[in-house]
Design a protein around this motif. Structure first.
Motif, short mmCIF file in Angstrom:
data_model
loop_
_atom_site.label_atom_id
_atom_site.label_comp_id
_atom_site.label_asym_id
_atom_site.label_seq_id
_atom_site.Cartn_x
_atom_site.Cartn_y
_atom_site.Cartn_z
N PRO A 193 0.84 -1.20 0.00
CA PRO A 193 0.00 0.00 0.00
C PRO A 193 0.88 1.25 0.00
CG PRO A 193 0.04 -0.94 2.19
CD PRO A 193 0.81 -1.89 1.30
N VAL A 194 0.39 2.30 -0.66
CA VAL A 194 1.13 3.55 -0.78
C VAL A 194 0.30 4.69 -0.17
CG1 VAL A 194 2.18 5.19 -2.38
CG2 VAL A 194 2.29 2.72 -2.85
N VAL A 195 0.89 5.38 0.81
CA VAL A 195 0.23 6.46 1.52
C VAL A 195 0.85 7.79 1.10
CG1 VAL A 195 -0.24 7.45 3.80
CG2 VAL A 195 -0.25 4.96 3.49
N ASP A 196 0.02 8.75 0.69
CA ASP A 196 0.49 10.10 0.37
C ASP A 196 0.50 10.89 1.67
OD1 ASP A 196 0.66 12.87 -0.30
OD2 ASP A 196 -0.03 12.41 -2.33
N MET A 197 1.68 11.19 2.20
CA MET A 197 1.78 11.85 3.49
C MET A 197 1.27 13.28 3.47
SD MET A 197 2.69 9.40 5.34
CE MET A 197 3.12 10.12 6.90
N ARG A 198 1.32 13.96 2.31
CA ARG A 198 0.74 15.31 2.23
C ARG A 198 -0.75 15.26 2.51
NH1 ARG A 198 2.15 19.91 0.19
NH2 ARG A 198 4.27 20.28 -0.43
N VAL A 199 -1.43 14.30 1.90
CA VAL A 199 -2.87 14.16 2.10
C VAL A 199 -3.14 13.72 3.54
CG1 VAL A 199 -4.96 12.94 1.36
CG2 VAL A 199 -3.27 13.66 -0.34
N LYS A 200 -2.37 12.77 4.04
CA LYS A 200 -2.57 12.26 5.40
C LYS A 200 -2.43 13.37 6.42
CE LYS A 200 -3.30 9.47 8.61
NZ LYS A 200 -4.70 9.51 8.94
N PHE A 201 -1.48 14.26 6.23
CA PHE A 201 -1.24 15.34 7.18
C PHE A 201 -2.05 16.60 6.88
CE2 PHE A 201 3.27 13.70 8.36
CZ PHE A 201 2.71 12.70 9.13
N GLY A 202 -2.92 16.55 5.88
CA GLY A 202 -3.79 17.69 5.58
C GLY A 202 -3.06 18.89 5.00
N LEU A 203 -1.97 18.66 4.28
CA LEU A 203 -1.22 19.75 3.67
C LEU A 203 -1.79 20.05 2.29
CD1 LEU A 203 2.36 18.48 4.57
CD2 LEU A 203 0.98 20.17 5.80
N GLU A 204 -1.44 21.22 1.74
CA GLU A 204 -1.93 21.58 0.42
C GLU A 204 -1.42 20.58 -0.62
OE1 GLU A 204 2.10 23.47 0.50
OE2 GLU A 204 0.49 23.45 1.95
N HIS A 205 -2.18 20.41 -1.66
CA HIS A 205 -1.83 19.47 -2.73
C HIS A 205 -0.59 19.96 -3.47
CE1 HIS A 205 -2.31 16.54 -5.90
NE2 HIS A 205 -2.19 17.52 -6.79
N ALA A 206 0.28 19.04 -3.81
CA ALA A 206 1.46 19.39 -4.60
C ALA A 206 1.55 18.44 -5.78
CB ALA A 206 2.72 19.27 -3.75
N GLU A 207 2.03 18.96 -6.86
CA GLU A 207 2.24 18.11 -8.03
C GLU A 207 3.43 17.20 -7.78
OE1 GLU A 207 0.23 18.01 -10.73
OE2 GLU A 207 -1.01 19.41 -9.59
N TYR A 208 3.33 15.99 -8.26
CA TYR A 208 4.46 15.08 -8.16
C TYR A 208 5.48 15.49 -9.20
CZ TYR A 208 1.56 11.99 -5.28
OH TYR A 208 0.79 11.45 -4.29
#
Length: 168
Positions: free
Chosen positions: A63-78
């Motif tokens: 499983p892959v977790v996006d830590m930006r989303v998990k921590f409620g940070l603004e979206h960033a482009e990969y």
């Protein structure tokens, strides 16, 4: 009040440091299996938004977790510096997407401060082991084992179990 990790640890611990936005974080280097460039993931239906999906890592579904989303940070482009840190937590291997990996730092207990009260923070205090002080920088030290094996992250295990059941 001091956290147990800040006072009861060996004289020095090594941390893999990474960035999410303007903040720098650290995880215990002993939990890190490998660092990979970000790759396409297979999205799981009805998975929480912070779970990007799964990858096939040498025959193991991870499983892959996006830590930006998990921590409620603004979206960033990969981008080219976006990486996936593959971790061994609990009885599972989990991928964690971060903006960039910085360095491996050794911190002794004297350079780790207790976690301040973070009312209203997106990160629960129980998932932090302390604040590392490195020159003029502050490093948020994450108890990645506790975070990834917590009840809220248990959704990762449930989603994987459902996927494995469907494949059987």
């Amino acid at each position: 009040m001091s956290t147990p990790a800040a006072t009861d640890t060996a004289p020095a611990c090594e941390y893999l440091t990474f960035t999410l936005g303007a903040e720098e974080y650290g995880v215990d280097i002993l939990k890190v299996q490998e660092i990979r460039g970000y790759d396409t993931v297979t999205r799981l239906p009805e998975a929480p938004d912070y779970i990007k999906g799964v990858i096939n890592l040498r025959g193991l579904i991870v499983p892959v977790v996006d830590m930006r989303v998990k921590f409620g940070l603004e979206h960033a482009e990969y981008g080219p510096t976006t990486v996936m840190i593959v971790l061994n937590v609990g009885q599972r291997v989990v991928g964690m997407v971060v903006d960039a990996v910085s360095d491996v730092l050794q911190l002794d207990a004297a350079r780790v401060s207790a976690v301040p009260d973070l009312a209203g923070s997106a990160i629960d205090r129980k998932f932090l082991t302390g604040i590392g002080l490195v020159d003029e920088r502050m490093l948020i030290l994450i108890d990645i084992e506790r975070l990834m094996t917590s009840a809220e992250m248990g959704l990762v295990a449930e989603a994987l179990d459902a996927l494995e059941t469907e494949a059987a």
